[in-house]
Design a protein around this motif. Structure first.
Motif, short mmCIF file in Angstrom:
data_model
loop_
_atom_site.label_atom_id
_atom_site.label_comp_id
_atom_site.label_asym_id
_atom_site.label_seq_id
_atom_site.Cartn_x
_atom_site.Cartn_y
_atom_site.Cartn_z
N HIS A 116 -14.97 -8.45 1.89
CA HIS A 116 -16.14 -8.83 1.07
C HIS A 116 -16.03 -10.28 0.58
O HIS A 116 -16.94 -11.09 0.79
CB HIS A 116 -16.22 -7.86 -0.13
CG HIS A 116 -17.38 -8.05 -1.02
ND1 HIS A 116 -18.52 -7.25 -0.95
CD2 HIS A 116 -17.62 -8.92 -2.02
CE1 HIS A 116 -19.39 -7.63 -1.87
NE2 HIS A 116 -18.87 -8.65 -2.53
N ASN A 117 -14.90 -10.58 -0.04
CA ASN A 117 -14.76 -11.92 -0.62
C ASN A 117 -14.44 -12.98 0.44
O ASN A 117 -14.63 -14.18 0.20
CB ASN A 117 -13.69 -11.92 -1.71
CG ASN A 117 -14.19 -11.23 -2.97
OD1 ASN A 117 -15.39 -11.06 -3.16
ND2 ASN A 117 -13.26 -10.84 -3.83
N PHE B 90 -20.08 -4.69 -0.71
CA PHE B 90 -19.84 -3.63 -1.70
C PHE B 90 -20.49 -3.99 -3.03
O PHE B 90 -20.54 -5.17 -3.41
CB PHE B 90 -18.33 -3.45 -1.92
CG PHE B 90 -17.56 -3.09 -0.69
CD1 PHE B 90 -17.90 -1.96 0.06
CD2 PHE B 90 -16.48 -3.86 -0.27
CE1 PHE B 90 -17.18 -1.62 1.21
CE2 PHE B 90 -15.75 -3.52 0.87
CZ PHE B 90 -16.10 -2.41 1.60
N HIS C 109 -11.85 -15.65 -4.33
CA HIS C 109 -10.81 -14.61 -4.24
C HIS C 109 -10.83 -13.97 -2.84
O HIS C 109 -10.85 -12.76 -2.69
CB HIS C 109 -11.04 -13.55 -5.33
CG HIS C 109 -9.92 -12.58 -5.47
ND1 HIS C 109 -8.61 -12.88 -5.19
CD2 HIS C 109 -9.91 -11.27 -5.90
CE1 HIS C 109 -7.86 -11.82 -5.42
NE2 HIS C 109 -8.61 -10.82 -5.84
N GLY D 249 -11.62 -7.35 -6.58
CA GLY D 249 -10.96 -7.50 -5.28
C GLY D 249 -10.11 -6.28 -4.93
O GLY D 249 -10.07 -5.83 -3.78
N GLN D 250 -9.43 -5.73 -5.94
CA GLN D 250 -8.63 -4.53 -5.71
C GLN D 250 -9.53 -3.36 -5.29
O GLN D 250 -9.17 -2.58 -4.41
CB GLN D 250 -7.84 -4.16 -6.97
CG GLN D 250 -6.71 -5.11 -7.30
CD GLN D 250 -5.60 -5.05 -6.28
OE1 GLN D 250 -5.07 -3.99 -5.97
NE2 GLN D 250 -5.24 -6.19 -5.72
N PHE E 96 0.84 -1.22 0.00
CA PHE E 96 0.00 0.00 0.00
C PHE E 96 0.86 1.26 0.00
O PHE E 96 0.46 2.29 0.52
CB PHE E 96 -0.98 0.00 1.19
CG PHE E 96 -1.65 -1.33 1.37
CD1 PHE E 96 -2.49 -1.82 0.38
CD2 PHE E 96 -1.43 -2.10 2.49
CE1 PHE E 96 -3.08 -3.07 0.51
CE2 PHE E 96 -2.02 -3.35 2.63
CZ PHE E 96 -2.85 -3.84 1.64
N ALA F 150 -12.21 -0.34 1.36
CA ALA F 150 -12.08 -0.55 2.81
C ALA F 150 -11.07 0.43 3.40
O ALA F 150 -11.26 0.94 4.50
CB ALA F 150 -11.65 -2.00 3.09
N GLN F 151 -9.99 0.71 2.66
CA GLN F 151 -9.02 1.67 3.19
C GLN F 151 -9.56 3.09 3.16
O GLN F 151 -9.30 3.88 4.07
CB GLN F 151 -7.70 1.55 2.44
CG GLN F 151 -6.99 0.25 2.82
CD GLN F 151 -5.64 0.05 2.17
OE1 GLN F 151 -5.15 0.88 1.44
NE2 GLN F 151 -5.04 -1.09 2.44
N HIS G 177 -12.52 -3.58 -3.83
CA HIS G 177 -12.99 -3.83 -2.46
C HIS G 177 -11.97 -3.38 -1.43
O HIS G 177 -12.30 -2.72 -0.43
CB HIS G 177 -13.22 -5.34 -2.23
CG HIS G 177 -14.30 -5.95 -3.05
ND1 HIS G 177 -14.34 -7.29 -3.33
CD2 HIS G 177 -15.38 -5.42 -3.65
CE1 HIS G 177 -15.40 -7.56 -4.07
NE2 HIS G 177 -16.06 -6.44 -4.27
N GLY G 178 -10.72 -3.74 -1.67
CA GLY G 178 -9.67 -3.41 -0.70
C GLY G 178 -9.44 -1.91 -0.61
O GLY G 178 -9.23 -1.35 0.48
N CYS H 19 -6.21 -6.23 2.82
CA CYS H 19 -6.27 -6.26 1.35
C CYS H 19 -7.68 -6.34 0.79
O CYS H 19 -7.99 -5.70 -0.20
CB CYS H 19 -5.50 -7.45 0.80
SG CYS H 19 -3.72 -7.42 1.03
N THR H 20 -8.51 -7.20 1.34
CA THR H 20 -9.73 -7.63 0.63
C THR H 20 -10.96 -6.81 0.96
O THR H 20 -11.99 -6.97 0.30
CB THR H 20 -10.09 -9.09 0.98
OG1 THR H 20 -10.40 -9.14 2.39
CG2 THR H 20 -8.95 -10.03 0.68
N GLY H 21 -10.91 -5.98 2.00
CA GLY H 21 -12.15 -5.32 2.44
C GLY H 21 -13.16 -6.32 2.98
O GLY H 21 -14.32 -5.98 3.18
N GLN I 243 -5.59 -11.88 -0.90
CA GLN I 243 -4.74 -11.18 -1.86
C GLN I 243 -3.27 -11.41 -1.51
O GLN I 243 -2.62 -12.23 -2.12
CB GLN I 243 -5.12 -9.69 -1.93
CG GLN I 243 -6.50 -9.51 -2.61
CD GLN I 243 -6.94 -8.07 -2.72
OE1 GLN I 243 -6.15 -7.16 -2.76
NE2 GLN I 243 -8.27 -7.86 -2.78
#
Lengths: 789, 161
Positions: free
Chosen positions: B141-142, A722, B96, A677-678, A257, A684-685, A680-681, B137-139, B99
């Protein structure tokens, strides 16, 4: 339908197998026979003069190999800065020395004073506790504006002040912007803070330095996003080790990050100590240590003014930002508040006049550098917040106000030095509105009100400049590096392929997505292709992964190398089939002669290249291996529209995110599953920044948020599911894959959506709050409510 | 130094440890089982979750000596001997749910403990249970989708929250 394993397929990630079975190879998993362990004794005061260091007792402790202090680094280079900003008056920024171990003064809590190398980690730690350090406390400066006062304590005695630089962009626009704001029908002003963040990849940093005296070779294993950059910076500027005697390996890396871009003192120390002691030296950072040594992010204090005409057309923007550099200049720190921030102030809009002023300030805090988005979240946040405030003041629908000002003709040259190649901001906004049922919001708000909750909807756009970056351009802007990317494509004799890329994956899934590109181009199954990265011993010089650049720049380098491979293979196929090269067609791993049934398979051509018995040796070299370096012609410009729907409990100030939707334009997408996925991450940040996270120092410079006990890392129950979409795609016009990059978008676009939504919720409840600074913790929201009442 | 013996992934192991040696250090450094990770020093991140006598435990919160005689399962013990992934591991790949992979061993071990306790958890119950596991990394969700799928439920039910 995309081919299985080809471009556009949600191919499952191959790297997952080792991560899921506990067989990854992270740096802390590397142990070299005979290694010693280092523990750093760090400053517990923010600012002080070192009067003496007594290591006598510590040296007698069991297992101690050697204790190093700043004196051991006399004559050794300091940690260099990779970017030089020129200020408004044409002078270079003030650039302080950054010794590997403190010399004379300590300048932030966590600054390393001494390093104990011992036979075990525990012995090193125990001995460090026995070192006596005599430090004269000096007054610390933490607040940026206070640091610029005439009588402020100086972080660096040899600099003229704590001002690193005073940057104006575009300086020639300044007067015209002032005039436009003075004469405008309406000016909306907003003062805000983009708070200090800690990147917090889950893997703390780890360094292992190794040295082979017999051939004078150093190897550094490190948690890095860009091993070649570390090799260059540390080898050339700190320790004086030429590249051919220095190998840098970044194996599996557990997230970055941004925080693992930079060259850190611990890397130089372990490499240096391994050479001095002729044995491997290992350092494993604890999380508490990470909080006070990993470069932090953001930390801007900004005033933005937006001038509009009576119809809501944007006329001018003026911003004034103080950007915290911390105690030293981290590798790319000066670029973040300047070129990665000022150039994005046009956003998605046609504002003709923009002036950005940034004062970068030294304080007695951890250095600040790039964190996911790096400068672009700061630009987006202030712009999208001030637009929302202007919409409310002028009683124009915030979505319509944005639409009135969209850029619609491409390419579009902004007044802040960049040219957007392509985009369709109406399309992503339209798609977003379909996703969120805006028409149904009034009913949802009414239903929430019955439960005593205030419901709000926040919508905003964003644009970012990714695919960093054209080398000639960034060179003019002060970069002390090129920002191309590299790839070597090695085709093996039986047709399998190893790609050596200068990009680095620390969660992004390159081993899968890069192989999909190769599979599509060559027409062989992805399983026959390996992507190799993270080792300067086998990859060509590359610049690494950050700035959403890997597929756009690294992927493009791989495409260029593969085009060379296919070009050569076509010649070999023509020879094998006794046909003219121009008649050769290549599809799905088969070379054919147009208009005939002659065919030769990929594997046969590869074998011929390595067993060249029937081969045009007079014209072609044997073998099939090519390297390409790709330097992009422009940045890429991912853009989109985001929406947050929140509920505020007016009794407690607690904000609940009920829904979050993101409509992004990333251009072409290689692996939709990975791209989602990117996003989503990133979301979240960004939502974490908006609601939870924040790095806090007290007035004396003590780090209050120094562990997960105090720094609010987002948990699973802080988020809704999301909704993300990337169907609106305008492919990049200047790279061969038409890709734009997706790694940072979520973190850039989401903070203003959340804050806009909370303000909307309060306003909807008749509470006149126009802004709350992040993080919007229950305490802050509750206080804002009380203040308005 | 103290002698400890325990069963790790079905295999009896023993070693000499200091009183202050944590179970995670014994596993990583003593046994070479580096799949169990250390992501913090305040027992919050959950990257070191293993099973001790069938219960999910953060291996940084107990001393190696406290696991004397225990049955310990780590991430390395989850797949079949022939390499076939455990259904939770497979669901993480299918959806997924990882990450960078650093938090993943702890997530998988926590998910396994959750499904033992609550075989059909709702998305909200999954999120609540993962309080002690941080992923950057993933939030998440997955991860939630993967655990829904591993429990035999529709992964798309995540959107129904």
């Amino acid at each position: 339908m995309p081919k299985d394993g080809g471009i556009g397929a949600s191919t499952k990630r191959r790297e997952d197998i080792r991560f899921l079975t506990g067989t990854g190879n992270y740096t802390d998993d590397i142990n070299i026979r005979g290694q010693a362990y280092v523990h750093f004794l760090r400053s517990d005061v923010a600012h002080g003069r070192i009067k003496g260091i007594d290591t006598a007792e510590a040296e007698k402790m069991p297992g101690v190999v050697r204790i190093f202090t700043g004196a051991d680094f006399e004559g050794v280079g300091g940690i260099p800065c990779g970017w030089q900003v020129t200020d408004r008056h044409g002078a270079p920024m003030q650039e302080p020395a950054h010794p590997v171990l403190a010399q004379g003064k300590v300048r932030h809590v966590g600054d390393p004073i001494a390093a104990v190398v011992a036979e075990s980690r525990e012995q090193a730690r125990d001995a460090a506790e026995a070192i006596e350090v005599d430090i004269e406390d000096l007054p610390a400066v933490i607040d940026m504006k206070a640091a610029l006062e005439d009588d402020a304590p100086k972080v660096h005695d040899d600099l003229s002040s704590n001002l690193c630089f005073d940057w104006g962009f575009v300086e020639e626009n300044r007067e015209a912007v002032d005039k436009a704001i003075k004469e405008a029908h309406h000016v909306t002003t907003l003062e805000l803070i983009n708070q200090r963040m800690v990147a917090n990849p889950m893997e703390p940093r780890v360094v292992v330095g190794d040295y082979k005296r017999a051939n004078d070779e150093s190897t550094l294993y490190t948690t890095s996003q860009n091993p070649h950059v570390i090799r260059l910076l540390m080898g050339a500027f700190v320790l004086g080790i030429p590249e051919h005697k220095l190998r840098v390996v970044a194996p599996d890396v557990g997230g970055g990050f941004g925080s693992k871009i930079f060259h850190y003192a611990e890397e130089a120390f372990c490499t240096f100590a391994a050479r001095k002691l002729a044995r491997p030296v290992k350092w494993t950072c604890t999380r508490s240590e990470a909080f006070m040594t990993d470069a932090h992010g953001r930390d801007h204090v900004t005033k933005i003014e937006l001038a509009l005409d009576k119809d809501g057309k944007f006329l001018a923007i003026r911003t004034d930002t103080h950007a915290n550099m911390g105690a030293y200049l981290s590798t790319f720190a000066p670029s973040v508040p300047t070129w990665l921030h000022g150039t994005l102030m046009a956003g998605n809009y046609t504002t003709p006049l923009i002036y950005v002023n940034v004062k970068a300030v030294f304080t007695n805090t951890v250095p600040v550098d790039a964190y996911r988005g790096a400068g672009r979240p700061e630009a987006t946040f202030q712009l999208e917040r001030v637009i929302d405030k202007a919409a409310r003041e002028m009683e124009i629908d915030p979505v319509e106000l944005r639409r009135k000002n969209f850029v619609r003709e491409f390419p579009y040259a902004t007044p802040v030095a960049v040219e957007y190649d392509t985009g369709d901001y109406d399309a992503t906004l339209d798609r977003l509105l379909e996703m969120i049922d805006r028409d149904g919001f009034a009913a949802r708000r009414a239903e929430a009100a019955k439960r005593g909750k205030l419901r709000g909807l926040g919508i905003n756009c964003y644009i970012e400049a990714c695919g960093i970056a054209p080398s000639n351009l960034v060179g003019q802007l002060g970069a002390r590096a090129g920002l191309y990317e590299s790839a070597t494509v090695r085709v093996n004799a039986t047709g399998s392929i190893s790609v050596f890329t200068g990009s680095h994956s620390h969660g992004q899934g390159h081993e899968t997505s890069f192989a999909q590109v190769m599979s599509e181009m060559i027409g062989i199954p992805a399983e026959q292709i390996d992507i190799v990265h993270g080792d300067t011993a086998n990859s060509p010089m590359g610049m690494g992964t950050y700035g959403s650049r890997s597929i756009a720049v690294g992927g493009s380098a791989m495409v260029r190398a593969t085009e060379k491979i296919i070009g050569k293979a076509r010649k070999i196929a023509a020879h094998l089939m006794e046909a003219a090269e121009g008649d050769i067609e290549f599809k799905d791993g088969q070379f054919t002669v147009a208009g005939t049934d002659k065919a030769v398979a990929w594997g046969d051509v590869c074998l011929a290249a390595y067993v060249p018995h029937n081969y045009p040796l007079e014209e072609l070299e044997p073998g099939l291996e090519e390297t390409a370096f790709y330097d992009p012609a422009n940045f890429t410009y991912p853009a989109g529209a985001y929406a947050a729907e929140v509920e505020v409990d007016p009794e407690t100030g607690k904000v609940t995110v009920c829904g979050f939707a993101a409509a992004d334009d990333f251009g072409n997408v290689i692996n939709p599953m990975i791209v989602e996925g990117q996003v989503h991450g990133g979301l979240a940040q960004g939502i974490g920044q908006a609601l939870l996270e924040g790095c806090v120092y007290d007035e004396s410079g003590q780090l209050i948020s120094g562990s997960y006990m105090d720094y609010a890392m987002p948990r699973a129950d802080d988020f809704p599911a999301f909704r993300v979409d990337h169907s609106c795609a305008t492919p990049c016009t200047h790279n061969p894959l038409g890709v734009k990059g997706c790694g940072e978008a979520g973190a850039i676009g989401s903070p203003p959506a959340i804050v806009n939504a909370v303000v909307d919720a309060l306003q909807g409840g008749g509470i006149d709050v126009t802004h709350i600074d992040m993080p919007l913790s229950p305490g802050r929201v509750w206080q804002a409510i009380q203040g308005a009442n | 130094m103290t002698s400890v013996s325990m069963t790790v992934n079905g295999k009896p192991v023993s070693g000499e440890v200091e009183g202050r040696t944590l179970l995670v250090e014994f596993l990583r450094e003593g046994q070479g089982l580096t799949g169990t990770h250390v992501g913090c020093d305040t027992s919050q991140c959950g990257a070191c979750v293993v099973h001790v006598n069938g219960e999910a435990v953060k291996a940084c919160t107990i001393f190696a000596a406290e696991a004397e005689g225990a049955e310990v399962t780590t991430i390395e013990g989850m797949a079949e001997a022939d390499g076939t992934l455990h259904p939770i591991q497979q669901a993480f790949q299918d959806h997924h749910g990882l990450q960078c992979g650093f938090c993943t061993p702890g997530m998988v071990m926590s998910a396994a403990a959750l499904l033992k306790e609550n075989p059909q958890p709702s998305p909200a119950e999954i999120r609540d249970y993962l309080e002690g596991n941080i992923c950057r990394c993933t939030g998440y969700h997955n991860i939630v989708k993967a655990i829904l799928a591993a429990s035999g439920q529709d992964a798309n039910a995540i959107a129904a929250e």
